[in-house]
Scaffold this motif. Structure first.
Motif, mmCIF file in Angstrom:
data_model
loop_
_atom_site.group_PDB
_atom_site.id
_atom_site.type_symbol
_atom_site.label_atom_id
_atom_site.label_comp_id
_atom_site.label_asym_id
_atom_site.label_seq_id
_atom_site.Cartn_x
_atom_site.Cartn_y
_atom_site.Cartn_z
ATOM 1 N N SER A 59 10.394 3.563 2.593
ATOM 2 C CA SER A 59 10.007 4.875 2.074
ATOM 3 C C SER A 59 10.978 5.276 0.977
ATOM 4 N N ARG A 60 10.526 6.187 0.146
ATOM 5 C CA ARG A 60 11.366 6.635 -0.969
ATOM 6 C C ARG A 60 10.899 8.015 -1.420
ATOM 7 N N LYS A 61 11.694 8.634 -2.271
ATOM 8 C CA LYS A 61 11.277 9.892 -2.856
ATOM 9 C C LYS A 61 10.228 9.624 -3.930
ATOM 10 N N ALA A 62 9.299 10.545 -4.064
ATOM 11 C CA ALA A 62 8.229 10.359 -5.054
ATOM 12 C C ALA A 62 8.786 10.454 -6.467
ATOM 13 N N VAL A 66 0.865 -1.176 0.000
ATOM 14 C CA VAL A 66 0.000 0.000 0.000
ATOM 15 C C VAL A 66 0.899 1.222 0.000
ATOM 16 N N GLU A 67 0.770 2.067 -1.007
ATOM 17 C CA GLU A 67 1.638 3.233 -1.124
ATOM 18 C C GLU A 67 0.867 4.516 -0.835
ATOM 19 N N VAL A 68 1.480 5.351 -0.015
ATOM 20 C CA VAL A 68 0.892 6.660 0.303
ATOM 21 C C VAL A 68 1.869 7.742 -0.114
ATOM 22 N N GLY A 100 6.991 15.154 -0.655
ATOM 23 C CA GLY A 100 7.709 14.577 -1.780
ATOM 24 C C GLY A 100 8.207 13.169 -1.545
ATOM 25 N N THR A 101 7.693 12.500 -0.523
ATOM 26 C CA THR A 101 8.087 11.131 -0.242
ATOM 27 C C THR A 101 6.900 10.182 -0.428
ATOM 28 N N VAL A 102 7.207 8.901 -0.504
ATOM 29 C CA VAL A 102 6.183 7.861 -0.585
ATOM 30 C C VAL A 102 6.421 6.877 0.555
ATOM 31 N N ALA A 103 5.406 6.659 1.373
ATOM 32 C CA ALA A 103 5.461 5.673 2.438
ATOM 33 C C ALA A 103 4.885 4.368 1.894
#
Length: 228
Positions: free
Chosen positions: A225-228, A157-159, A164-167
């Motif tokens: 987590s990562r950068k969008a 599940v990506e938020v 500017g990040t993605v959890a």
């Protein structure tokens, strides 16, 4: 699926548990009465009193155990988009607030592709249990969480967040609870890491009560987590 009857959504209360320092949390569901047998259900987001703040709930006694290692918690940031490719979810967020009675104002029922985040709780990625709710059907037909109950452990599940990040969360379990026996502390209690709760309604639709009898809850933990 049969079309819902005329009218607008209403707020109902089902008990939601005690919290630290006497804080009372209230569990609300949002229902649109169908004209005939309904689909899977209607959104049932939780709420808290206006005095609630992230982490106020008492610790959860039996939260679902993460299937894998949890990533370090992220800084607080507003969620902007929810993506669950396995069930074709790609939806923007709206912020959910409470009304003067302490009941959560649900996502607008006329928008089928919208999820709501309880903004006075943890943000997705932040330490704590972030709460996200969505309709499974509305007056317009099937909605964003129609297939929520079909998720399985390990589903991602990506938020996307405003910083500017993605959890990225991994599903630990998908469970159904009767509304009159809802495990509020397990769902909303404090957590030592970053977790996510996706909530909607399920089970049988009670025409007399004009409400679904159960709630579907997805328990997930922050995996990366990562950068969008």
């Amino acid at each position: 699926m049969a079309g819902p009857a005329a009218g607008t959504s209403r707020l109902l209360r089902a008990g939601m548990g005690a919290a630290a320092a006497g804080l009372l949390l209230i569990y609300n569901s949002v229902d649109v009465a169908p004209a005939s047998d309904p689909g899977p259900g209607q959104a049932a987001p939780p709420a808290a009193t206006a005095s609630a703040s992230p982490g106020d709930a008492a610790p959860a006694a039996a939260t679902a155990k993460p299937a894998g290692p949890a990533a370090p918690a992220m800084k607080r940031a507003k969620p902007t988009r929810l993506r669950i490719p396995q069930i074709a979810v790609d939806a923007p967020f709206t912020e959910l607030t409470v009304n003067p009675a302490g009941e959560l104002n649900a996502p607008p029922p006329e928008d089928k592709n919208l999820v709501g985040w309880y903004r006075d709780g943890a943000s997705p990625g932040e330490r704590g249990a972030a709460v996200v709710a969505g309709h499974v059907d509305t007056t317009k037909g099937p909605a964003v969480f129609l297939l929520l109950s079909l998720l399985v452990p390990g589903t991602k599940v990506e938020v996307q967040r405003a910083d500017g990040t993605v959890a990225v969360f991994s599903v630990d379990s998908v469970e159904t609870f009767a509304k009159n026996a809802f495990p509020d502390q397990r769902v909303y209690g404090k957590t030592a890491d970053s977790q996510l709760r996706l909530i909607t309604c399920g089970g049988v639709y009670d025409k007399k009560r004009k409400d679904y009898l159960d709630n579907v809850v997805v328990f997930a933990h922050l995996e990366s987590s990562r950068k969008a």
